[in-house]
Design a protein around this motif. Structure first.
Motif, PDB file in Angstrom:
ATOM      1  N   GLN A  60      39.203  66.713 -16.996  1.00 60.98           N
ATOM      2  CA  GLN A  60      38.773  65.774 -18.034  1.00 60.98           C
ATOM      3  C   GLN A  60      39.733  64.592 -18.165  1.00 60.98           C
ATOM      4  OE1 GLN A  60      37.463  67.681 -21.629  1.00 60.98           O
ATOM      5  NE2 GLN A  60      38.279  66.058 -22.913  1.00 60.98           N
ATOM      6  N   ARG A  61      40.982  64.777 -17.754  1.00 65.10           N
ATOM      7  CA  ARG A  61      41.991  63.724 -17.861  1.00 65.10           C
ATOM      8  C   ARG A  61      42.079  62.868 -16.613  1.00 65.10           C
ATOM      9  NH1 ARG A  61      46.946  66.979 -18.032  1.00 65.10           N
ATOM     10  NH2 ARG A  61      45.691  68.186 -16.602  1.00 65.10           N
ATOM     11  N   ALA A  63      46.971  65.090 -27.240  1.00 68.17           N
ATOM     12  CA  ALA A  63      46.914  64.005 -26.259  1.00 68.17           C
ATOM     13  C   ALA A  63      47.743  64.437 -25.051  1.00 68.17           C
ATOM     14  CB  ALA A  63      47.445  62.719 -26.868  1.00 68.17           C
ATOM     15  N   PRO A 117      41.707  59.894 -21.437  1.00 64.18           N
ATOM     16  CA  PRO A 117      41.093  59.171 -22.550  1.00 64.18           C
ATOM     17  C   PRO A 117      40.727  60.024 -23.771  1.00 64.18           C
ATOM     18  CG  PRO A 117      39.483  59.573 -20.845  1.00 64.18           C
ATOM     19  CD  PRO A 117      40.799  60.066 -20.307  1.00 64.18           C
ATOM     20  N   THR A 118      40.771  61.350 -23.657  1.00 64.47           N
ATOM     21  CA  THR A 118      40.370  62.222 -24.759  1.00 64.47           C
ATOM     22  C   THR A 118      41.403  63.321 -24.988  1.00 64.47           C
ATOM     23  OG1 THR A 118      39.117  63.659 -23.272  1.00 64.47           O
ATOM     24  CG2 THR A 118      37.897  61.844 -24.314  1.00 64.47           C
ATOM     25  N   LEU A 119      41.336  63.940 -26.140  1.00 63.97           N
ATOM     26  CA  LEU A 119      42.207  65.069 -26.444  1.00 63.97           C
ATOM     27  C   LEU A 119      41.749  66.302 -25.659  1.00 63.97           C
ATOM     28  CD1 LEU A 119      42.413  64.669 -30.330  1.00 63.97           C
ATOM     29  CD2 LEU A 119      44.024  63.828 -28.615  1.00 63.97           C
ATOM     30  N   THR A 120      42.689  67.144 -25.286  1.00 65.12           N
ATOM     31  CA  THR A 120      42.369  68.367 -24.540  1.00 65.12           C
ATOM     32  C   THR A 120      43.222  69.527 -25.055  1.00 65.12           C
ATOM     33  OG1 THR A 120      43.992  67.753 -22.847  1.00 65.12           O
ATOM     34  CG2 THR A 120      41.678  67.226 -22.375  1.00 65.12           C
TER      35      THR A 120
END
Length: 116
Positions: free
Chosen positions: A96-97, A66, A70-73
């Motif tokens: 993506q974040r 995290a 909204p998502t893991l990267t």
């Protein structure tokens, strides 16, 4: 479908079980891969030969975590060959974040933009 086509640009392929690109992944059919350039892959299975491609190169990714958004990267580690090496002409405005791009001299390859 017995065949598939895939186009990659400014992408990271790493840490997959087996090869990054193999026909079994697409149901055993033929795969046509086109590189738009500026990709980093930790193996040679994708036949990346376009300008800026870095096949058989460890992208130095952190663990899936995290890192905000909204998502893991996978964060880029210091010294990653993905830092500042994306094609800026086709670089998305954010990663993506939701972090603005670029944060350094240029956009980073992949879904994560390293903020100094």
């Amino acid at each position: 479908d017995s065949s598939a086509s895939l186009s990659l640009k400014n992408s990271v392929l790493s840490g997959n079980t087996g090869d990054n690109c193999f026909a079994g992944f697409f149901g055993g059919g033929a795969v046509t891969l086109t590189s738009g350039g500026n990709n980093v892959a930790d193996d040679a299975s994708c036949n990346l030969t376009s300008p800026g491609d870095q096949p058989t190169t460890d992208p130095l990714l952190g663990p899936l975590a995290a890192n905000g958004g909204p998502t893991l990267t996978h964060a880029l580690s210091a010294g990653s060959p993905a830092i500042d090496t994306a094609d800026g002409a086709s670089c998305p405005a954010t990663d993506q974040r939701g972090v603005a791009r670029p944060q350094g001299l240029g956009c980073d390859v992949g879904a994560y933009e390293l903020a100094p």
